[in-house]
Design a protein around this motif. Structure first.
Motif, PDB file in Angstrom:
ATOM      1  N   HIS A   1       1.386  -7.764  33.763  1.00  0.00           N
ATOM      2  CA  HIS A   1       2.220  -6.890  34.374  1.00  0.00           C
ATOM      3  C   HIS A   1       2.080  -5.423  33.759  1.00  0.00           C
ATOM      4  O   HIS A   1       2.908  -4.893  33.121  1.00  0.00           O
ATOM      5  N   PRO A   2       0.871  -4.723  33.961  1.00  0.00           N
ATOM      6  CA  PRO A   2       0.410  -3.517  33.338  1.00  0.00           C
ATOM      7  C   PRO A   2       1.369  -2.562  34.102  1.00  0.00           C
ATOM      8  O   PRO A   2       1.210  -1.303  33.549  1.00  0.00           O
TER       9      PRO A   2
ATOM     10  N   GLY B   1      -3.898  -4.564  31.308  1.00  0.00           N
ATOM     11  CA  GLY B   1      -4.144  -4.893  32.568  1.00  0.00           C
ATOM     12  C   GLY B   1      -5.634  -4.677  33.020  1.00  0.00           C
ATOM     13  O   GLY B   1      -6.412  -5.769  33.566  1.00  0.00           O
TER      14      GLY B   1
ATOM     15  N   ALA C   1      -4.625  -8.552  37.933  1.00  0.00           N
ATOM     16  CA  ALA C   1      -4.100  -7.946  36.527  1.00  0.00           C
ATOM     17  C   ALA C   1      -2.667  -8.052  36.506  1.00  0.00           C
ATOM     18  O   ALA C   1      -1.955  -8.296  35.482  1.00  0.00           O
ATOM     19  N   GLU C   2      -2.056  -7.487  37.582  1.00  0.00           N
ATOM     20  CA  GLU C   2      -0.636  -7.420  37.768  1.00  0.00           C
ATOM     21  C   GLU C   2       0.032  -8.964  37.492  1.00  0.00           C
ATOM     22  O   GLU C   2       1.042  -9.061  36.949  1.00  0.00           O
TER      23      GLU C   2
END
Lengths: 563, 482
Positions: free
Chosen positions: B264-265, B319, B259-260
Motif C-alpha cells: 500500500h505505497p 512499493g 505493489a499496491e
C-alpha cells in the motif's frame, strides 16, 4: 453391527494402504487437509523472509527458513519429500512467530500452511514416547488454572524454603560473570527512591563501556568494595560448603538441582537443530529453568469481578485474566483493571472464565481450541461488555481469530465474528480510548520494549504499546535492535525445543543488554518468563514488566518495585 | 557422493556444516530464479574464511566442482548448483569485521546483507550507496559476484564503484588479497575483474566497501502519466536538462497493482508512474526539483505528488522495491528479465513489449530503472497450464532480442548466470567470447568454480534451454536427476 463393521475395516485398510503408497512415493502428506497448494504457489522464492526468521538468523540454513519450509511442503506434496524424522524436525524448529508473514511482499499466508503441516505431522508421524507424554501433559495442565495451580504449588514450598529457582540459576551463572544477586538487589533498591534511581541510571550508563568487557558493576563503586570473586572458585567453594553440611538429603538435592539447572556454554559454531528431538529430562530441565517465581499469594490472588469507572463512564470492558497470567503475574491483571477504570471504564473480570484456547490453536489442536473459544465467547457475552481487553499477546491473537476458527459452525460463526471484532489488546484499547484522563506521574527509566510476536506480527500492534510508554513522562524508550525478532518463548516452544529457545534467548538478552536498560517491557507472560531466564543466564537482572504495569505505576505515582 | 570426501568436508567445517541428506539439499536446488533447479551432492556451510579456503582447496584437489551461494536471492540462477558438485553457502559468514568511519570504509564478510552495512554506519550519518531492491536480504558477496546496481546507481554507480578491496579464495585454493584501497593501485585492475564475474573466478571471503555521507536533503516525487511514451519522454527530458537524479524509476499498471496490493505505497491508479529522487545540498535540490516538476507537467503528467515526509518517501520506495516479489499477488509464477536499452530507445522498446504482450497473451509487468535504461519486464505465467512456461521463456528471449536490436545489453545488474548464457552469442562475437574464456581458464584452468554460468554450454541431446522440465529419458522413468 456386522454390516457396519465390514466396510469400516475395509475403509481403514484402504486408508492404511493409501498412506503406505504415499510414503512409498515420498509424499509427506495424505489427502486429509494437506497444506493448500494454492497458498504455497504464492511463494515466489524471493527470500525476503530470510532475515526475519529467527532460526535462519541462528543457523543460516535454507531448510530452517520460511522459504525452505515452504519448499519442503511443496516437496511433500510433489512426492519429493517423505515424512521423515528430518522433515518433522524442520517444522518442529519453526517458532510460528509469523515474522515471515510481516516480511513477505507476496502475501504468503504462512499461518494456515504451518497449521496444516503440523496437523498432518501430529496425525501421521510417530513421535517418541517421551515426546508424546510431555506434549500431552502440557495440554492437560496449562489451559486449566486449577490444575496449573496444583502443578505450581510445590514450587511455592521449594521457593519458600529458600530455594527459589532463579537464585539456583544465578548461583550457576556463566563463568566470568559475577555476583548477579548483588546487581539485582542494587537495581531494585535504586528503583525504590527517585534520587538513588537517577544516580543508578548514571552509574550504569557510565559503567557502560567497562561493562561490555566485564561484569555489571551497577553502583558497586558507591557501596563498600565487593571482593572480586573468581566465579568458578566461588561456586566450587559454595558447593564444598553445602556438601559439608552433613545432610545427605541436601547433597542429593544439589546433584539433582545441578542436573536440571546446569547451563551449557554457547558454542561458537551455530548449533542447528539435531535429528533427535530433546529427551524427556531435557524438557523437564527446561521447565525448571523457566519456572516462574510464585507465592501462595500469587497463586490465590483474585481480581475483583466488577470495578467501577472513575468519573464519567466511557465504556464497559471485560478483562481476560489468562491462565498463566493470573497465577504467575497477577499484578498485570490488577494493573490492567486499575488503568482501565482510571481511564473511565467499568471493568468486568468474569469469575467463570477459562482458557481462551490459544495454546491449542497454535499447536494445531483445533477441536480443543474451538471448545475453549465457545466457552470464552459465552462468558463475555453474558457479561455484556463493549470491549474485551487482553493483556497477553498470544491470547489476544487467538481471540481475534475466533471468527475464522468457528466459521464452519453455523450456530457460532456470527457470534464469534462479532466477538472477535470486540477484542483489543490492552495497550491498543488504552490508545483507542483517546485523550488520557488520569494524571501520569513521571517515571525516570530507560525502557527497552521487546515486541511480542503475537502482538507485532500476528495482530500488527507495534505502535500502541510504544505510544503508551511514551505517554509516561520521564520514560526514555530505547531503540532495541531486532526488537521484533522472537525471544524464543513462542508459546510452548521453549519447553518442547529448549535448545533452540535458549540460543534465541541468549541472543535477545545480549541485544537488550547492549542498550543498557533500567527495565525491560514486554506484553506477554511467556516472553517475560523466557527473557527472565535468558537474562539470568547472562547474569543480568533487569526487572521485566508489562507496559500496563508501568502505566499503572505512573498513574499511582508509586515505584516499580512496589507494584 | 564419495563418503571419504564427505568425511574430509566434515573434518573442515564440522558435522553441522555439511548437509547431504536429500531432504536438506532439496531446499538448496534453486536460488531466486526457481524455475532452474538442480540438487547439489552436498551443501557446505563454512563459518570462517579459513574454512572456505580449506573447502575450496579440498574440492580443487578432488576435482569436485563447487558453486558459491549467499542468501540465494539471485535472479539469473548464478547460484544454481552443479550435479554432483558442492554448494558452498556463505550464509554463516555474516560478521561485520571493521567499521572505519574516518576513512569511510567498512569491511564485512560476504554473508552480511547489503542493508546491514547501512544499518551499521547510519548512526554516524553514512550509508552504502548500491541498493538492489532485495537489499534487506541479498548478501554483499552476491552483490560483488553480480556487480549489483539498484535504483540509485544512476548517480552513484554499481557495486564495482564502491568495492575497494577483497580477500578472495581462487579456484585452486589460493588465498589472495586484492586491494584497491589506494587511489591508483599498480598493476591490472584485478578487482574490476573479480567484481561481476558471477562467482566464476573466485570466492570472496571479505569485502571492503566505501561508504558515503548521507546527503543533506533527499526529495522524492511521484508523477503519474497516461501513456508510457509520456513517461519515457519525461525521463529523457530530465536527463537532457543536465540533471542527474539520484534515481528515476518507472512502473507500469500491472506492477503498480501488485505493489499496491502488497505494501500500500499509495500509488495512483494509472498507466505509468515515474519516481524521481533528487539528493544533495538543500538549495540545489530545491532549484532542480522545480525544473523536474515543470518537465513532468510539460510531458502531461496527470498528477504530481511530492513525498511530504520521510515516512511517505519510505512508503514510495517500499512499493517500488517490493514490486518483483509482489507479483506473487497477481500471478502464480513470474519470470523477471533484465535488459538494458539506450535511454532514448525506451518508449520504442516498451511499445514493442506491449505489442508482444498482446500477441503472446501473457501479461507483462514493467518495473525499471528508467534513468539508465535498465528494463525489468516481469512475465506472468502459470506453470500448471501446459506450455505456458515455455511460452514465457520465448517471450523473454524476444524481449532480450529487442534490447540487443536497440543497441542495448542482455543484463543490467542481475547477471547472465545459468539463465541467459545461451543468449550470449547474440551479443558477443565468437572472438569476444573466446577472450573471456581465456581469462577464465587462466584463473580456473580446471573449470571447477561455478561451471555452466555466463558461457553457453552444450546441452544433453534432446535437452532444450529454459525452465526445468523432465528430460525425455526422465519422463520414461529410465533415469533420475539427482
Amino acid at each position: 453391527m456386522t454390516d457396519g463393521r465390514a466396510p469400516r475395516s475395509a475403509d481403514l485398510s484402504a486408508v492404511a494402504q493409501s498412506a503406505k503408497a504415499d510414503d512409498a512415493k515420498g509424499r509427506a502428506f495424505d489427502a486429509n487437509h494437506p497444506p493448500d497448494p494454492a497458498l504455497i504457489d504464492k511463494c515466489v522464492h524471493c527470500g525476503f523472509c530470510l532475515p526475519s526468521c529467527p532460526t535462519y538468523a541462528l543457523w543460516g540454513e535454507e531448510m530452517d527458513s520460511p522459504r525452505g519450509r515452504i519448499y519442503l511442503m511443496k516437496g511433500g506434496l510433489d512426492g519429493r519429500a517423505p515424512m521423515s524424522a528430518a522433515f518433522v524436525r524442520h517444522f518442529d524448529a519453526c517458532l510460528g512467530c509469523m515474522a515471515c508473514v510481516t516480511a513477505c511482499p507476496s502475501g504468503v499466508q504462512y499461518s494456515p500452511l504451518i497449521e496444516a503441516t503440523r496437523g498432518q505431522i501430529e496425525r501421521r508421524y510417530d513421535r517418541s514416547l517421551a515426546d508424546r507424554v510431555f506434549r500431552r501433559a502440557i495440554f492437560a495442565i496449562f489451559p486449566y488454572p486449577a490444575r496449573m495451580r496444583l502443578a505450581l504449588a510445590p514450587l511455592v514450598a521449594l521457593q519458600a524454603a529458600g530455594l527459589p529457582f532463579d537464585k539456583l540459576r544465578a548461583s550457576r551463572a556463566r563463568r566470568g560473570m559475577q555476583g548477579p544477586r548483588d546487581d539485582r538487589r542494587a537495581a531494585l533498591s535504586c528503583l525504590r527512591s527517585p534520587a538513588k534511581r537517577a544516580s543508578y541510571g548514571e552509574a550504569r550508563r557510565s559503567a557502560g563501556g567497562a561493562e561490555a568487557a566485564g561484569p555489571p558493576s551497577a553502583d558497586r563503586s558507591a557501596k563498600e568494595p565487593v571482593k572480586k570473586y573468581d566465579v568458578e572458585r566461588r561456586t566450587r567453594r559454595t558447593r564444598r560448603k553445602t556438601l559439608g553440611i552433613s545432610l545427605c538429603g541436601f547433597r542429593g538435592f544439589c546433584v539433582v538441582r545441578d542436573f536440571f539447572t546446569r547451563s551449557k556454554a554457547v558454542a561458537l559454531r551455530p548449533k542447528a537443530i539435531g535429528l533427535r528431538p530433546p529427551g524427556f529430562f531435557r524438557h523437564v530441565r527446561a521447565m525448571m529453568r523457566l519456572a516462574p517465581r510464585v507465592t501462595w499469594k500469587s497463586l490465590t490472588a483474585r481480581v475483583p469481578e466488577r470495578t467501577p469507572a472513575v468519573g464519567v463512564k466511557r465504556m464497559t470492558v471485560g478483562v481476560l485474566t489468562g491462565c498463566v497470567q493470573r497465577l504467575v503475574f497477577p499484578n498485570v491483571n490488577t494493573a490492567t483493571i486499575n488503568v482501565l477504570s482510571a481511564e473511565g471504564c467499568d471493568v468486568v473480570a468474569p469469575r467463570d472464565q477459562g482458557c481462551c484456547g490459544a495454546l491449542s490453536l497454535h499447536a494445531g489442536r483445533l477441536e480443543d481450541a474451538r471448545c475453549f473459544a465457545r466457552s470464552t465467547i459465552a462468558t463475555f457475552d453474558r457479561a455484556g461488555v463493549d470491549r474485551v481487553a487482553v493483556n497477553a499477546a498470544g491470547c489476544g491473537s487467538s481471540m481475534k481469530e475466533y471468527g475464522q476458527l468457528l466459521a464452519d459452525d453455523p450456530q457460532w460463526a456470527e457470534r464469534a465474528r462479532a466477538f472477535s471484532a470486540r477484542v483489543r489488546d490492552v495497550t491498543e484499547l488504552v490508545i483507542e480510548l483517546g485523550e488520557p484522563r488520569a494524571t501520569r506521574h513521571p517515571l525516570h527509566l530507560r525502557v527497552a520494549y521487546q515486541d511480542a510476536c503475537h502482538l507485532a506480527h500476528a495482530q500488527g500492534i507495534r505502535q500502541p504499546p510504544r505510544d503508551l510508554l511514551r505517554s509516561i513522562p520521564g520514560i526514555e524508550l530505547l531503540n532495541l535492535p531486532e526488537a521484533d525478532m522472537c525471544c524464543g518463548s513462542a508459546g510452548i516452544y521453549n519447553l518442547v525445543e529448549p535448545d533452540t529457545a535458549e540460543q534465541l534467548g541468549d541472543r535477545k538478552a545480549r541485544l537488550i543488554d547492549s542498550t543498557k536498560p533500567d527495565i525491560v517491557s514486554t506484553a506477554n507472560p511467556g516472553c517475560t518468563l523466557q527473557l527472565r531466564a535468558a537474562a539470568s543466564r547472562l547474569a543480568r537482572h533487569w526487572p521485566i514488566r508489562h507496559p500496563i504495569e508501568l502505566l499503572d505505576a505512573s498513574l499511582r505515582g508509586v515505584e516499580i518495585s512496589d507494584i | 557422493m564419495d563418503p571419504a570426501f564427505l568425511n574430509q568436508l566434515q573434518r573442515i567445517v564440522g558435522a553441522g556444516g555439511v548437509l547431504h541428506d536429500p531432504l536438506d539439499v532439496l531446499t538448496y536446488e534453486c536460488d531466486g530464479l526457481p524455475h532452474l533447479r538442480m540438487s547439489p551432492a552436498a551443501v557446505v556451510l563454512p563459518a570462517s574464511a579459513a574454512e572456505v579456503h580449506d573447502v575450496v582447496r579440498l574440492c580443487a584437489r578432488a576435482r569436485v566442482p563447487f558453486v558459491p551461494r549467499g542468501h540465494g536471492t539471485g535472479l539469473s540462477g548464478g547460484a544454481l548448483p552443479v550435479a554432483g558438485g558442492v554448494l558452498i553457502a556463505l550464509s554463516r559468514l555474516n560478521r561485520v569485521l571493521e567499521v572505519d568511519i574516518p576513512n569511510q570504509r567498512v569491511t564485512v564478510e560476504p554473508g552480511v546483507t547489503n542493508l546491514e552495512i547501512t544499518r551499521q554506519v547510519a548512526p554516524f550519518g553514512y550509508y552504502y550507496a548500491p541498493d538492489p531492491s532485495s537489499q534487506q536480504v541479498c548478501s554483499i558477496g552476491g552483490n560483488v559476484a553480480e556487480n549489483s546496481g539498484g535504483a540509485h546507481c544512476l548517480k552513484y554507480g554499481f557495486t564495482t564503484h564502491h568495492v575497494i578491496g577483497v580477500d578472495a579464495v581462487m579456484p585452486d585454493g589460493e588465498l589472495v588479497r586484492i586491494d584497491g584501497a589506494l587511489t591508483d593501485a599498480p598493476g591490472p585492475d584485478l578487482l574490476g575483474l573479480i567484481v561481476g564475474s558471477e562467482g566464476t573466478l573466485a570466492i570472496v571471503t571479505s569485502i571492503t566497501v566505501r561508504i558515503l555521507r548521507r546527503p543533506e536533503t533527499v526529495q522524492t516525487l511521484l508523477a503519474a502519466f497516461d501513456t508510457i511514451d509520456a513517461g519515457g519522454a519525461a525521463v529523457s527530458e530530465i536527463i537532457g536538462a543536465g540533471i542527474i537524479p539520484a534515481a528515476v524509476e518507472m512502473m507500469d499498471a500491472l506492477a503498480i497493482r501488485a505493489a499496491e496490493a502488497a505494501v500500500h505505497p499509495g500509488f495512483p491508479e494509472t498507466d505509468t508512474v515515474l519516481i524521481v529522487e533528487l539528493d544533495g545540498p538543500a538549495a540545489e535540490v530545491e532549484a532542480l526539483f522545480e525544473i523536474v516538476k515543470d518537465i513532468c507537467r510539460r510531458c502531461k503528467a496527470t498528477s504530481i505528488e511530492v513525498a511530504a515526509d520521510e515516512a511517505q518517501r519510505m512508503r514510495i520506495w517500499r512499493g517500488r522495491k517490493a514490486a518483483f516479489a509482489a507479483m506473487g499477488r497477481v500471478s502464480p509464477n513470474y519470470y523477471v528479465q533484465d535488459g538494458v536499452v539506450p535511454r532514448t530507445k525506451l518508449p520504442e522498446v516498451l511499445n514493442r513489449i506491449r505489442d508482444l504482450e498482446r500477441r503472446s497473451g501473457l501479461p507483462i509487468g514493467n518495473v525499471f530503472h528508467a534513468g539508465d535504461g535498465n528494463l525489468h519486464p516481469l512475465i506472468c505465467y502459470d506453470e500448471r497450464i501446459p506450455g505456458q512456461s515455455d511460452k514465457a521463456v520465448e517471450v523473454a528471449a524476444e524481449i532480450l532480442s529487442y534490447c540487443i536490436d536497440a543497441g542495448g545489453s542482455l543484463t543490467g545488474e542481475h547477471g547472465i548466470g545459468a539463465d541467459k548464457n545461451t543468449y550470449m552469442p547474440q551479443m558477443f562475437s565468437a572472438a569476444d567470447l573466446a577472450l573471456m574464456q581465456r581469462v577464465r581458464n587462466a584463473l580456473d584452468p580446471l573449470g571447477l568454480c561455478n561451471p555452466g554460468k555466463i558461457f553457453p554450454t552444450p546441452r544433453l541431446c534432446g535437452e532444450v534451454p529454459g525452465p526445468y522440465r523432465a528430460h525425455p529419458v526422465e519422463k520414461a522413468g529410465l533415469a533420475e536427476r539427482m
